[in-house]
Design an enzyme around this catalytic site. Structure first.
Site, PDB file in Angstrom:
ATOM      1  CB  ALA A 187      -0.182   1.229  -4.318  1.00 10.96           C
ATOM      2  CG  ASP A 226       7.693  -1.699  -3.296  1.00  9.40           C
ATOM      3  OD1 ASP A 226       8.619  -1.174  -3.944  1.00  9.40           O
ATOM      4  OD2 ASP A 226       7.612  -1.623  -2.058  1.00  9.40           O
ATOM      5  CB  SER A 234      -0.969   0.010   1.179  1.00 15.31           C
ATOM      6  OG  SER A 234      -0.300  -0.289   2.366  1.00 15.31           O
ATOM      7  CB  SER A 235       4.095   2.225   1.593  1.00 15.20           C
ATOM      8  OG  SER A 235       3.742   1.617   2.779  1.00 15.20           O
TER       9      SER A 235
HETATM   10  O1  PMV Z   1       7.846  -7.190   2.429  1.00 19.39           O
HETATM   11  P1  PMV Z   1       7.643  -6.712   1.046  1.00 19.39           P
HETATM   12  O2  PMV Z   1       6.451  -7.350   0.379  1.00 19.39           O
HETATM   13  O3  PMV Z   1       7.649  -5.233   0.934  1.00 19.39           O
HETATM   14  O4  PMV Z   1       8.877  -7.240   0.196  1.00 19.39           O
HETATM   15  C1  PMV Z   1      10.205  -6.938   0.541  1.00 19.39           C
HETATM   16  C2  PMV Z   1      11.147  -7.537  -0.453  1.00 19.39           C
HETATM   17  C3  PMV Z   1      12.628  -7.310  -0.143  1.00 19.39           C
HETATM   18  O5  PMV Z   1      13.383  -7.868  -1.211  1.00 19.39           O
HETATM   19  C4  PMV Z   1      13.008  -8.013   1.141  1.00 19.39           C
HETATM   20  C5  PMV Z   1      12.930  -5.832   0.004  1.00 19.39           C
HETATM   21  C6  PMV Z   1      12.907  -5.052  -1.314  1.00 19.39           C
HETATM   22  O6  PMV Z   1      12.602  -3.849  -1.255  1.00 19.39           O
HETATM   23  O7  PMV Z   1      13.229  -5.608  -2.365  1.00 19.39           O
END
Ligand code: PMV
Length: 323
Positions: free
Chosen positions: A113, A154, A110-111
């Protein structure tokens, strides 16, 4: 006053978490659950934010003091506005409202997005042309300003949508498929803190440099194989590679008993493969299943105390809802 509304999708990391911080590729998919951001200019000197879903009502801050002593829930929106105004030498009173199809607890991004949504809406409102790369860079800077660590995977999912191969900082972003993958998601009920887990892996890497480096190389290899398998829809192979990935993440110390329970239950119920998704320590697990096994895997996750969540993958990236 003109009001712009945009939406951006959440994400699930399919393969390659943690290693992606160290320049190995990962695979991420945008999910059908979205975050909505609407932005309007006001005649005041304030930034006003309301985001009822994260218990943020009528947050108010002088535009010229943005970025200092921010409320935890308002941080990403506030820093996004600050960065946008600074970069394009703009200022105005603003009213921003956000809504979400999903709980911020799930770890669906959510952050990221909301950051992408805010910057996209601002660029539309102030008629600043932003390429997708410029939107990525400004969103990534915002996320790093707030939480210090992160690869930006993300943000790429929120902007580009689909299922992507991604390398840290957006050095390479390659679309793999727009297909809805047969994925089941199970929420453990435990909220994980990504930066803490990233730091924990960094510490392990300092202590056991050679071993951890080898683990990352193997994760990079399996991600590259999974990219090829996804392109030819060989989901059985993708599932098997997810199982390898889960074992390697376990060896990095980010697995939990709860995640394991759901993962083994999903495999026993007929999934091709299952693993944690994201930083670990809680949040969600994912299982790739033959279509005929989807309901059995749902049931198995629920029986072990998890919350199955319906998602469609490869969703559309950020889009303007009301120009
Ligand atoms: O916890 P999430 O869904 O935000 O995933 C983190 C994934 C990592 O590889 C651990 C950190 C990143 O920003 O890539």
């Amino acid at each position: 006053m003109k009001r712009v509304s945009v939406s951006a999708p959440g994400k699930l990391l399919l393969l390659g978490e943690h290693a992606v911080i160290y320049n190995y590729p990962c695979i991420v998919t945008a999910v059908s659950q979205r975050v909505y951001v609407s932005v309007q200019k006001t005649e005041t000197d304030f930034l006003e934010i309301s985001a009822p879903q994260i218990d943020l009502y009528d947050y108010k801050k002088k535009v010229k003091s943005l970025g200092r002593s921010t409320s935890k829930n308002a941080r990403f929106v506030e820093v996004a506005v600050k960065n946008f105004f600074q970069k394009y030498n703009l200022t105005a009173g603003l009213k921003i409202e956000t809504e979400s199809d999903f709980s911020a607890e799930f770890g669906f991004g959510s952050s990221s997005a909301v950051t992408v949504g805010t910057l996209k809406a601002l660029s539309e409102l102030f008629a600043v042309k932003l390429s997708q790369k410029q939107l990525f860079d400004l969103s990534y800077k915002t996320v790093l300003d707030v939480q210090k660590v992160g690869s930006g995977f993300d943000i790429a999912a929120a902007i580009f949508g689909g299922t992507l191969s991604f390398t840290a900082g957006g050095k390479e972003i390659e679309p793999l498929t727009d297909e809805n993958l047969p994925l089941v998601v199970g929420y453990t009920g435990i909220k994980a803190d990504t930066p803490t887990l990233v730091m924990r892996v960094a510490k392990l890497k300092r202590q056991y440099q050679k071993i951890v480096d080898h683990i990352f190389v193997q994760i990079g290899d399996l991600v590259n194989d999974a990219k090829k398998a996804l392109l030819v829809r060989n989901y059985r192979m993708v599932g098997e590679l997810m199982n390898f990935n889960q074992g390697l993440l376990d060896s990095l110390g980010v697995n939990t008993e709860n995640l394991s329970k759901l993962i083994f239950a999903a495999r026993s119920a007929g999934a091709y493969g299952a693993k944690l998704s994201g930083a670990g320590g809680g949040d969600c697990m994912i299982a790739l299943c033959p279509k005929s096994k989807v309901s059995a895997v749902h049931r198995a996750i629920r029986n072990k105390g998890g919350l199955p969540i319906d998602v469609k993958t490869s969703a559309e990236g950020v889009r303007i809802e009301v120009p």
